[in-house]
Write a protein that holds these residues in place. Structure first.
Motif, PDB file in Angstrom:
ATOM      1  N   GLY A   1      -4.914  -0.072   0.800  1.00  0.00           N
ATOM      2  CA  GLY A   1      -4.995   1.118   1.633  1.00  0.00           C
ATOM      3  C   GLY A   1      -5.856   0.905   2.861  1.00  0.00           C
ATOM      4  N   THR A   2      -6.910   0.119   2.729  1.00  0.00           N
ATOM      5  CA  THR A   2      -7.780  -0.179   3.867  1.00  0.00           C
ATOM      6  C   THR A   2      -7.024  -0.952   4.935  1.00  0.00           C
ATOM      7  OG1 THR A   2      -9.731  -0.208   2.433  1.00  0.00           O
ATOM      8  CG2 THR A   2      -9.924  -1.312   4.569  1.00  0.00           C
TER       9      THR A   2
ATOM     10  N   ALA B   1      -2.748   1.180  11.161  1.00  0.00           N
ATOM     11  CA  ALA B   1      -2.362   2.463  11.752  1.00  0.00           C
ATOM     12  C   ALA B   1      -3.320   2.884  12.866  1.00  0.00           C
ATOM     13  CB  ALA B   1      -2.310   3.536  10.656  1.00  0.00           C
ATOM     14  N   ARG B   2      -4.595   2.578  12.713  1.00  0.00           N
ATOM     15  CA  ARG B   2      -5.593   3.024  13.687  1.00  0.00           C
ATOM     16  C   ARG B   2      -5.755   2.070  14.863  1.00  0.00           C
ATOM     17  NH1 ARG B   2     -10.443   4.823   9.454  1.00  0.00           N
ATOM     18  NH2 ARG B   2      -9.267   6.489   8.418  1.00  0.00           N
ATOM     19  N   HIS B   3      -5.597   0.775  14.607  1.00  0.00           N
ATOM     20  CA  HIS B   3      -5.993  -0.191  15.629  1.00  0.00           C
ATOM     21  C   HIS B   3      -4.907  -1.197  16.014  1.00  0.00           C
ATOM     22  CE1 HIS B   3     -10.092   1.270  15.495  1.00  0.00           C
ATOM     23  NE2 HIS B   3     -10.134   1.091  14.186  1.00  0.00           N
TER      24      HIS B   3
ATOM     25  N   VAL C   1      -4.056  -9.844  10.462  1.00  0.00           N
ATOM     26  CA  VAL C   1      -2.873  -9.968  11.322  1.00  0.00           C
ATOM     27  C   VAL C   1      -1.722  -9.278  10.609  1.00  0.00           C
ATOM     28  CG1 VAL C   1      -1.286 -11.567  12.435  1.00  0.00           C
ATOM     29  CG2 VAL C   1      -3.731 -12.137  12.273  1.00  0.00           C
ATOM     30  N   PHE C   2      -1.139  -8.239  11.237  1.00  0.00           N
ATOM     31  CA  PHE C   2      -0.174  -7.398  10.547  1.00  0.00           C
ATOM     32  C   PHE C   2       1.244  -7.475  11.098  1.00  0.00           C
ATOM     33  CE2 PHE C   2      -4.233  -4.855  10.068  1.00  0.00           C
ATOM     34  CZ  PHE C   2      -4.448  -5.248   8.747  1.00  0.00           C
TER      35      PHE C   2
ATOM     36  N   ARG D   1       5.678  -2.612   5.589  1.00  0.00           N
ATOM     37  CA  ARG D   1       5.721  -1.167   5.844  1.00  0.00           C
ATOM     38  C   ARG D   1       5.542  -0.857   7.332  1.00  0.00           C
ATOM     39  NH1 ARG D   1       4.181  -1.712   0.661  1.00  0.00           N
ATOM     40  NH2 ARG D   1       4.475   0.045  -0.780  1.00  0.00           N
ATOM     41  N   HIS D   2       5.606  -1.869   8.146  1.00  0.00           N
ATOM     42  CA  HIS D   2       5.354  -1.687   9.578  1.00  0.00           C
ATOM     43  C   HIS D   2       6.480  -0.844  10.178  1.00  0.00           C
ATOM     44  CE1 HIS D   2       4.194  -2.447  13.661  1.00  0.00           C
ATOM     45  NE2 HIS D   2       3.302  -3.364  13.340  1.00  0.00           N
ATOM     46  N   PRO D   3       6.147   0.285  10.807  1.00  0.00           N
ATOM     47  CA  PRO D   3       7.208   1.166  11.321  1.00  0.00           C
ATOM     48  C   PRO D   3       8.050   0.542  12.424  1.00  0.00           C
ATOM     49  CG  PRO D   3       5.026   1.916  12.032  1.00  0.00           C
ATOM     50  CD  PRO D   3       4.794   0.850  11.014  1.00  0.00           C
ATOM     51  N   ARG D   4       7.544  -0.519  13.052  1.00  0.00           N
ATOM     52  CA  ARG D   4       8.352  -1.186  14.086  1.00  0.00           C
ATOM     53  C   ARG D   4       9.586  -1.849  13.476  1.00  0.00           C
ATOM     54  NH1 ARG D   4       5.214  -5.805  16.602  1.00  0.00           N
ATOM     55  NH2 ARG D   4       3.760  -4.106  17.019  1.00  0.00           N
ATOM     56  N   TYR D   5       9.483  -2.281  12.236  1.00  0.00           N
ATOM     57  CA  TYR D   5      10.591  -2.998  11.589  1.00  0.00           C
ATOM     58  C   TYR D   5      11.286  -2.167  10.510  1.00  0.00           C
ATOM     59  CZ  TYR D   5       7.083  -6.382  13.199  1.00  0.00           C
ATOM     60  OH  TYR D   5       6.131  -7.037  13.927  1.00  0.00           O
ATOM     61  N   TRP D   6      10.581  -1.157   9.979  1.00  0.00           N
ATOM     62  CA  TRP D   6      11.082  -0.443   8.802  1.00  0.00           C
ATOM     63  C   TRP D   6      10.985   1.070   9.034  1.00  0.00           C
ATOM     64  CZ3 TRP D   6      13.106  -4.111   5.839  1.00  0.00           C
ATOM     65  CH2 TRP D   6      12.522  -5.381   5.856  1.00  0.00           C
ATOM     66  N   PRO D   7      12.024   1.710   9.551  1.00  0.00           N
ATOM     67  CA  PRO D   7      11.999   3.175   9.675  1.00  0.00           C
ATOM     68  C   PRO D   7      11.809   3.831   8.303  1.00  0.00           C
ATOM     69  CG  PRO D   7      13.861   2.208  10.876  1.00  0.00           C
ATOM     70  CD  PRO D   7      13.267   1.114  10.048  1.00  0.00           C
TER      71      PRO D   7
END
Length: 472
Positions: A39-40, A46-48, A68-69, A380-386
């Motif tokens: 979660g961290t 999400a924030r940075h 690195v996400f 879970r990155h929204p750029r790749y996974w709506p």
């Protein structure tokens, strides 16, 4: 301030300064990482954004994690610049000290030599020969399920046992029961020990007679002893030749490892064989078990996808035993597994250490930094996974996969150190899931299953499913 920023860039290579996740005074994000590391990491992204620095621990013992996400960043660390990002951190050293210097943890010439010796044993043709052993162990699970109290099973426990028995059988041939008992007893003790030491800012030496050290040493001694005994018996009986390979469709893997050799690389000695066996036991059952358990649980929460997968299985297989060639004939079932591995990657966090200062995704990463990749976040990155939390196997149609970056999904790692057993994991998972769905309808009882990051992804509670036989 300008001078400080200039020096930071000089120390960390070209690129922008890495944003930091806010923590508490003195200890940074230590408690957040200990209580909920996954979660961290999600909050940090999400924030940075896609490169974030997280600090943890008191001054003097503080860890700085460069997280690195993005898919592009993961590709740079694991593939494009893999030589600059090594398995040099405390966590890998603890695994190395507990489970040996096998393929998972070895580096440099040790790793290259091991990979060359082991690679011929993991060709598609060789791995496909293990389909019969997987089917046999899955059938044994189905038989046991007929006696499940109240028609309810914990799929996490059940899949752990199935995967462990399958990999032990493939490794050792007929020497399964004793090995499974020892692994069941010893692995949890050792893995908890590795986690505790791997995430601690300071540790006492392993040879100090503390209760924790003594418990872990006893578990390691017992685990090593059973592996050493089987290796010695196999070499005595066969002169490092073939084992009986009962139920594996050919030679068992230990016999093949014993016989592996070349003019360039020599062969494995007894200690090296044990290191490889321990890594295959660790990585070969927990990862596959995680994928299978969450596939069943997700299908148990989504009956429409379960019905579609079962229809494909019945249409392709009928009532015959699945074989390796069926993997290509079961595309939707494979999509189900891939989507389960997206949402619940067995390796949710991957660590590396940077050798030289470099730039990752436009940000400066200094030499000697602890670099964290998190499939849990990238998957879970929204750029790749709506709508990333939604379970949708159609994300993995060939057309959908072609539209995403290669490292938007990397449950098996990537680059030159990608998991050597990924074809075996998919083979085992597809065969087992096909047989389980053909025999039973599954309904999730525990709809919310908390997880945490250990050596592999861990459930923090039961994962029970109600099963209903479809026979007759």
């Amino acid at each position: 301030m300008a001078a400080v920023e200039s020096q930071a860039r000089a120390d960390g290579g070209a690129g922008a300064e890495v944003p930091s996740l806010a923590g508490v005074p003195l200890l940074g994000s230590l408690f957040d990482l200990k209580s909920d590391s996954l979660g961290t990491y999600l909050r940090a992204q999400a924030r940075h954004g896609d490169v974030v620095r997280i600090t943890a621990g008191p001054p003097g013992l503080r860890a700085e994690l460069y997280c690195v996400f993005s898919a592009e960043g993961a590709q740079q660390v694991l593939a494009a610049q893999s030589a600059n990002f090594r398995k040099d951190n405390t966590f890998y050293q603890e695994i190395r000290d507990s489970f040996g210097n096998g393929l998972l943890t070895s580096q440099d010439e040790d790793y290259l030599r091991q990979r060359r010796l082991v690679q011929p044993l993991f060709t598609k043709r060789r791995v496909d020969g293990y389909a019969g052993a997987v089917a046999d162990e899955t059938q044994a699970t189905l038989t046991a399920w007929a006696q499940a109290p109240g028609g309810v099973v914990d799929v996490s426990d059940e899949m752990m046992q199935l995967a462990l028995r399958a990999v032990a059988r493939i490794l050792f041939g007929t020497d399964v029961d004793a090995t499974v008992d020892v692994v069941d007893r010893c692995f949890p003790v050792i893995t908890e020990y590795v986690l505790r030491r791997g995430y601690s800012p300071a540790n006492v030496p392993r040879n100090w007679p503390t209760p924790g050290n003594r418990r872990a040493a006893a578990a390691m001694d017992e685990l090593y002893a059973v592996c050493d005994r089987i290796i010695a018996e196999r070499r005595t009986a066969s002169g490092a030749g073939a084992g009986d390979g009962a139920g594996t469709g050919g030679e068992d893997l230990l016999s093949l490892l014993s016989a592996a050799g070349s003019t360039q690389d020599g062969e494995f000695d007894a200690a090296e064989l044990r290191d490889q066996v321990l890594v295959f036991l660790l990585a070969g059952h927990e990862t596959t078990a995680t994928s299978l358990a969450f596939s069943l649980h997700l299908l148990g929460r989504h009956p429409e996808h379960q019905a579609r997968a079962r229809e494909e299985v019945l249409r392709v297989l009928g009532d015959r035993t699945p074989e390796a060639a069926d993997l290509e004939r079961l595309p939707y079932l494979t999509q189900v597994l891939k989507e389960a591995m997206r949402l619940y990657p067995a390796a949710p966090v991957i660590g590396r250490g940077s050798v030289a200062a470099t730039e990752v995704a436009g940000h400066a990463v200094p030499a000697g930094a602890d670099v964290i990749l998190a499939p849990w976040v990238t998957h879970r990155h929204p750029r790749y996974w709506p709508d990333p939390e939604r379970f949708d196997p159609d994300r993995f149609t060939p057309e959908a996969e072609a539209e995403r970056p290669r490292y938007a999904w990397f449950p098996f790692g990537g680059g030159p150190r990608a998991c050597i057993g990924q074809h075996f994991s998919m083979l085992e998972s597809v065969i087992a899931l096909a047989m389980l769905l053909r025999a039973y309808e599954v309904e999730a009882v525990d709809t919310d299953v908390p997880v945490s990051a250990g050596i592999t992804l861990r459930t923090e509670g039961p994962m029970r499913c109600r099963i209903r036989s479809l026979a007759g």
